[in-house]
Design an enzyme around this catalytic site. Structure first.
Site, PDB file in Angstrom:
ATOM      1  CG  LEU A 492      -1.666  -1.071   1.073  1.00  0.00           C
ATOM      2  CD1 LEU A 492      -2.262  -1.207   2.761  1.00  0.00           C
ATOM      3  CD2 LEU A 492      -3.369  -0.830   0.254  1.00  0.00           C
ATOM      4  N   GLY A 493       2.075   1.617   0.740  1.00  0.00           N
ATOM      5  CA  GLY A 493       2.646   2.516   0.547  1.00  0.00           C
ATOM      6  C   GLY A 493       4.490   2.060   1.470  1.00  0.00           C
ATOM      7  N   GLY A 495       6.311   4.116   4.559  1.00  0.00           N
ATOM      8  CA  GLY A 495       6.822   5.029   5.357  1.00  0.00           C
ATOM      9  C   GLY A 495       7.635   5.331   5.893  1.00  0.00           C
ATOM     10  N   GLY A 496       8.036   5.701   6.582  1.00  0.00           N
ATOM     11  CA  GLY A 496       9.528   6.535   7.257  1.00  0.00           C
ATOM     12  C   GLY A 496       9.850   5.183   8.250  1.00  0.00           C
ATOM     13  CG  PHE A 497       8.608   4.448  11.116  1.00  0.00           C
ATOM     14  CD1 PHE A 497      10.005   4.381  11.709  1.00  0.00           C
ATOM     15  CD2 PHE A 497       7.600   5.022  10.857  1.00  0.00           C
ATOM     16  CE1 PHE A 497       9.930   5.881  12.714  1.00  0.00           C
ATOM     17  CE2 PHE A 497       7.387   6.452  11.450  1.00  0.00           C
ATOM     18  CZ  PHE A 497       8.941   6.520  12.331  1.00  0.00           C
ATOM     19  N   GLY A 498       8.507   2.082   7.606  1.00  0.00           N
ATOM     20  CA  GLY A 498       8.745   0.329   6.269  1.00  0.00           C
ATOM     21  C   GLY A 498       7.595   0.777   5.467  1.00  0.00           C
ATOM     22  CB  VAL A 500       1.566   0.261   4.641  1.00  0.00           C
ATOM     23  CG1 VAL A 500       0.436  -0.573   5.619  1.00  0.00           C
ATOM     24  CG2 VAL A 500       2.188   0.894   5.761  1.00  0.00           C
ATOM     25  CE  LYS A 514       4.866   1.577  11.404  1.00  0.00           C
ATOM     26  NZ  LYS A 514       4.051   2.683  12.284  1.00  0.00           N
ATOM     27  CG  ASP A 611       6.083  11.623  10.839  1.00  0.00           C
ATOM     28  OD1 ASP A 611       5.264  12.514  10.620  1.00  0.00           O
ATOM     29  OD2 ASP A 611       5.866  10.243  10.433  1.00  0.00           O
TER      30      ASP A 611
END
Ligand SMILES: *[C@@H]1O[C@H](CO)[C@@H](O)[C@H](O)[C@H]1NC(C)=O
Ligand SMILES: *[C@@H]1O[C@H](CO)[C@@H](O)[C@H](O)[C@H]1NC(C)=O
Ligand SMILES: *[C@@H]1O[C@H](CO)[C@@H](O)[C@H](O)[C@H]1NC(C)=O
Ligand SMILES: *[C@@H]1O[C@H](CO)[C@@H](O)[C@H](O)[C@H]1NC(C)=O
Ligand SMILES: *[C@@H]1O[C@H](CO)[C@@H](O)[C@H](O)[C@H]1NC(C)=O
Ligand SMILES: *[C@@H]1O[C@H](CO)[C@@H](O)[C@H](O)[C@H]1NC(C)=O
Ligand SMILES: *[C@@H]1O[C@H](CO)[C@@H](O)[C@H](O)[C@H]1NC(C)=O
Ligand SMILES: *[C@@H]1O[C@H](CO)[C@@H](O)[C@H](O)[C@H]1NC(C)=O
Ligand SMILES: *[C@@H]1O[C@H](CO)[C@@H](O)[C@H](O)[C@H]1NC(C)=O
Ligand SMILES: *[C@@H]1O[C@H](CO)[C@@H](O)[C@H](O)[C@H]1NC(C)=O
Length: 651
Positions: A492-493, A495-498, A500, A514, A611
Site C-alpha cells: 500500500l505504501g 512510510g518512514g518506518f517500513g 505497509v 505495517k 508525525d
C-alpha cells in the site's frame, strides 16, 4: 444572661474564624459548620459538607483546589448531622469529637483511651490529606490519624493493609453518591496464606489482586512502579502494607472503592478527573470465574474464556456447555497425580491461584521449590514468590487451584503438577527456561497479545466507561499468507518506518500490515511502546490496531484496513480533490481535531503524534478521518506536558 451568652459565643466564633484559616484545631478550639481547615500547601480542605442531593451534614476532607468537590474521607459517615449545628472540637480529654450542637450529642469521636491522650492535643490537616491528632504541641507523637481509618479512598503516601498498631485499614464504598455511609463494597487485605487484597461485595470475594510478587501484584501485572508512580510493598512482623506515591506531587491521584463495585484509579487533569485504571473489568477478573482448576483466558480465540487445566475436565459438562464454569473442573479419570514419575508443566503468563491456602518460603530457590512440591503428594502446584531478578522464593499450593487467569505477555509462571504421562518438561528444561528469556529467540514464538482498555465505546467518546476489547494474535505464517508473502501487488505504501501491505485473513477480514523495516532503529522497546500507546487508545478518529506480531527479526503491526487510503490521495490529486466539497473537508478537519484532542487531553496517556501529515490521515468508506502511525509517539503522564525526547523525529 442569655444575651450575654450569645455575645460570648459570637466572640468565640469570631476568634475561631481567624484561626480557622489555618490547618490546625488546637486545644479548646473548635470548627463549626461553615468553617474550613486548609492544609499548609493548600492541597486539601476539611470541613462540613453535604454530598450530592443530600442535605445531611458530614465532616470530611476534600481537594481544596479541585473545582468539583471530591471528598476523600468522611468522619461521621454513618451518623449524619441534621442541620448546621455541628461542631468539631478537641474535647477536654484530648479526643477529637464531632457533636451536634443542637442536641448536645456526640455523633463521632476518635474514641481514644485517656492513657495515651493529653489535654494539649491538637489536630492538623496535612498536605497529604491526612488529618492527624498529635498528643501535644510538640507534635512528636501521633495518637490518631485519618489515614488509619479511611473511608473509600486510598491516597498517595497512605499505607493500605495491616499495621500492628492499628490493625487493618479497610476501604469501603459509599452507600451512594448522596450517602457516604458504609456501603457494601470493601477492599481489604487478607493475611491468610500469603497476603492479597480482595474486593468484596458484602462477604463475597469479587476480585483479587493476587500476592505481591516483587514488581507488583501477580494479578495486576500492568500496575508496577513506573515514571509516574512508585509502588512499595512492606511485609514484616509490624506491617503488611502497600503505599503508592506520585513522582510529581502536583498531580492529584486517588484510588477509590466505587459504590458500583469497582476499584478505580483517578487522576486530575485540566479537564477534570480521568479514570485511568479500574478493576474488575472483564469476566476473567471476576473471582473464581472458571471455578477450581479452571483457567480464564480472554485471549483464547475459542468461544468460551474458561478452560480446564491440563489433566482436568469440566465437573459438570452441561453447565460448562452453557458457559457456566463456576463449578470448575475435576481430574480426568485415570490421570491422577501422586503416582510414580509425577512432574510439572509450566503454565506461562498467569495470575497465580488464590494464595489463601498456599504456603510460602521466601528463602528457597525455584529448584528447591520444585523438589519440595514434588516430594509432597498433596502439593498441586508451585510458583516463584518473587519474580524480580529471576524466580526466587517458593509458593506451594495444596488442594484446589482457584482464580487463575491467563495474561498475554505478562503475568508469571505456574508449575502445575501432572501425572507422568502428561509431563512435558523435566526439571532441567524448566530450569533452562527460567534462566533467561531470550526475546530474539524465534523458538519462543513471541506473540504479543494485548488487551485494549477500551476507554470509550467506539463513537461515544469521553464517557469514561471502561470495558475491554481484545487485540488479536498473529503469527508470522498468518501474516505471510494474508499478504501473499508481502507481495508487491499488496503493497500500500512505504512510510518512514517500513512498508505497509494489504492483507486478507482466512476469515475474509481485510487488514493493513505495517512491516517495520529492520533499519528503522526501532528496537523492541520502542516497538512495545508503540503497541502499548495505540492499544490503549480507542476513538473513532484513530485507526484501530488489531494486533501485532514479533517473530525472529520481524516486527509488525496489524491495523484495520481502510479502503480509501490516505488523505494525501485526495488532496494532492486534481481529480479526486474536486469530489471533496467544503463541508466534507470541514468534517474531516473536525474529525482530525477530535482525534488530536483525544490524544492530547482525553486519553489516559497523553500522546503526541509528532508525525502528523496528510498521508497519516486515513479515510474510511464514509470518508471519516482516522489518524494512523504512532511510531514516534511517546507516552506522557496525564499532567506532563513536556518531555525530553532524545531522538530526532519525523515531519
Ligand atoms: C431535620 O430537621 C428538620 C428541622 O429541624 C426536621 O423538619 C427534619 O424532620 C429533620 N430530619 C431528620 C431526618 O431528622
Ligand atoms: C452536654 O453533654 C455533656 C455530656 O454528655 C454534659 O456533661 C454537658 O453538661 C452537656 N451540656 C449541656 C449544655 O447540656
Ligand atoms: C466510639 O465508641 C462508641 C462507644 O464505644 C461507639 O459507639 C462509637 O461507634 C465509637 N466511635 C468511633 C468513631 O469509633
Ligand atoms: C525480591 O527479590 C529482589 C531481588 O532478589 C529483592 O531485591 C526484593 O527485596 C525481593 N522482594 C521481596 C518482597 O522479597
Ligand atoms: C463511581 O463511578 C461512577 C461511574 O464511573 C462515577 O461517576 C462516580 O464518580 C464514581 N464514584 C466515586 C466515589 O468515585
Ligand atoms: C483455549 O480454548 C480451548 C478450548 O476451550 C482449550 O482446549 C485450550 O486449552 C485453551 N487454551 C488456553 C491457552 O487456555
Ligand atoms: C524455608 O526453607 C528452609 C530450607 O528448607 C528452612 O530452613 C526454613 O525453615 C523454611 N522456612 C519456613 C518459614 O518454612
Ligand atoms: C505435605 O504438605 C502438607 C501441607 O504443607 C503437610 O500438611 C503434610 O504434612 C505434608 N506431607 C508430607 C508427607 O510431608
Ligand atoms: C538470544 O538468542 C540469539 C540468537 O537467537 C543470540 O544471538 C543471543 O546471544 C541470545 N541472547 C541471550 C541474552 O541469550
Ligand atoms: C532457542 O531456545 C531454545 C530453548 O528455549 C534452544 O533450544 C534453541 O537452541 C534456541 N535457539 C537459538 C537460535 O538460540
Amino acid at each position: 444572661m442569655h444575651h450575654m451568652k450569645e455575645i460570648v459565643t459570637y466572640f468565640l466564633l469570631f476568634l475561631l474564624q481567624t484561626s480557622s484559616s489555618t490547618d490546625t484545631i488546637g486545644p479548646n478550639q473548635y470548627l463549626k459548620d461553615g468553617d474550613i481547615l486548609v492544609s499548609s500547601g493548600k492541597a486539601f480542605a476539611l470541613g462540613f459538607f453535604s454530598p450530592g442531593k443530600s442535605s445531611n451534614r458530614y465532616v470530611g476532607i476534600w481537594y481544596n483546589k479541585v473545582a468539583e468537590q471530591t471528598v476523600v474521607w468522611v468522619a461521621n459517615r454513618d451518623n449524619p448531622i441534621n442541620g448546621t449545628s455541628g461542631v468539631l472540637a478537641i474535647d477536654p480529654a484530648g479526643n477529637l469529637v464531632l457533636s451536634d450542637g443542637n442536641h448536645n450529642l456526640s455523633v463521632w469521636s476518635t474514641n481514644l483511651t485517656s492513657m495515651i491522650l493529653k489535654k494539649s492535643s491538637s489536630a492538623q490537616l496535612m498536605d497529604s490529606g491526612n488529618f492527624v491528632l498529635f498528643q501535644d504541641q510538640s507534635k512528636s507523637v501521633i495518637t490518631w490519624q485519618s489515614f488509619d481509618y479511611p473511608t473509600n479512598t486510598i491516597l498517595p503516601n497512605m499505607k493500605a493493609g495491616w499495621q500492628k498498631r492499628t490493625g487493618l485499614n479497610i476501604f469501603t464504598s459509599w452507600k451512594s453518591h448522596d450517602d457516604p455511609g458504609t456501603g457494601e463494597y470493601m477492599f481489604k487485605l487478607e493475611l491468610i496464606g500469603t497476603p492479597q487484597f480482595f474486593l468484596f461485595k458484602g462477604t463475597k470475594k469479587i476480585w483479587r489482586t493476587g500476592p505481591w510478587n516483587g514488581p507488583g501484584w501477580s494479578g495486576v501485572p500492568e500496575m508496577v512502579s513506573n515514571f509516574i508512580f512508585k509502588i512499595s510493598y512492606v511485609e514484616n512482623d509490624d506491617e503488611v502494607t502497600i503505599t503508592h506515591t506520585i513522582k510529581d506531587p502536583s498531580i492529584f491521584s486517588r484510588v477509590v472503592v466505587n459504590e458500583s463495585g469497582t476499584l478505580d484509579t483517578w487522576q486530575e487533569s485540566k479537564r477534570g478527573w480521568a479514570r485511568f485504571w479500574s478493576a474488575p473489568t472483564d469476566q476473567c477478573d471476576s473471582y473464581a470465574h472458571c471455578g477450581a482448576s479452571g483457567n480464564c483466558n480472554l485471549y483464547n480465540l475459542s468461544e468460551f474464556e474458561c478452560s480446564c487445566l491440563q489433566g482436568f475436565e469440566p465437573k459438570i459438562e452441561r453447565q460448562w456447555y452453557l458457559r457456566d464454569a463456576s463449578r470448575g473442573c475435576k481430574r480426568k479419570q485415570g490421570e491422577n497425580i501422586c503416582g510414580n514419575g509425577d512432574g510439572f508443566n509450566k503454565v506461562t503468563n498467569v495470575k497465580v491461584p488464590d494464595t489463601s491456602t498456599a504456603r510460602v518460603n521466601k528463602s528457597l530457590q525455584l529448584r528447591e521449590c520444585h523438589d519440595l512440591c514434588l516430594k509432597n503428594c498433596s502439593c498441586t502446584a508451585f510458583a516463584s514468590a518473587n519474580i524480580s531478578g529471576g524466580e526466587n522464593g517458593c509458593l506451594t499450593w495444596h488442594g484446589d487451584l482457584v482464580d487463575i487467569r491467563q495474561f498475554s505477555n505478562k503475568g508469571q509462571d505456574l508449575y502445575l503438577r501432572v501425572p507422568a504421562e502428561l509431563k512435558r518438561l523435566s526439571w532441567e528444561e524448566i530450569g533452562d527456561n527460567c534462566d533467561s528469556v531470550n526475546s530474539s529467540n524465534a523458538s519462543h514464538n513471541l506473540l504479543i497479545m494485548l488487551v485494549v482498555e477500551e476507554e470509550e465505546k467506539r463513537g461515544e467518546e469521553r464517557d469514561g466507561s471502561g470495558t475491554s476489547a481484545e487485540v488479536s494474535i498473529f503469527d508470522l505464517s498468518t501474516i505471510v499468507s494474508a499478504t501473499e508473502d508481502f507481495s508487491l501487488a499488496n503493497k500500500l505504501g512505504e512510510g518512514g518506518f517500513g512498508a505497509v501491505y494489504k492483507g486478507r485473513l482466512p476469515n475474509g477480514q481485510e487488514i493493513a500490515v505495517k512491516r517495520l523495516s529492520k533499519i528503522s532503529g526501532q528496537g523492541n522497546e520502542e516497538f512495545k511502546n508503540e503497541i502499548m500507546s495505540i492499544a490503549r487508545l480507542q476513538h473513532r478518529n484513530l485507526v484501530r490496531l488489531l494486533g501485532c506480531c514479533i517473530q525472529q527479526d520481524e516486527k509488525m503491526l496489524v491495523y484495520e484496513y481502510l479502503p480509501n487510503k490516505g488523505l494525501d490521495n485526495f488532496i494532492f490529486d486534481k481529480e479526486r480533490r474536486s469530489h471533496m466539497d467544503w463541508s466534507k473537508r470541514f468534517e474531516i478537519i473536525l474529525g482530525i481535531s477530535r482525534g488530536m484532542i483525544y490524544l492530547h487531553e482525553d486519553s489516559r496517556l497523553r500522546i503526541i503524534h509528532r508525525d502528523l501529515k496528510a498521508s497519516n490521515i486515513l479515510l474510511d468508506t464514509s470518508m471519516n478521518p482516522k489518524i494512523s502511525d504512532f511510531g514516534l509517539a511517546r507516552i506522557f503522564g496525564v499532567d506532563q506536558t513536556e518531555a525530553n525526547t532524545n531522538r530526532v523525529v519525523g515531519t
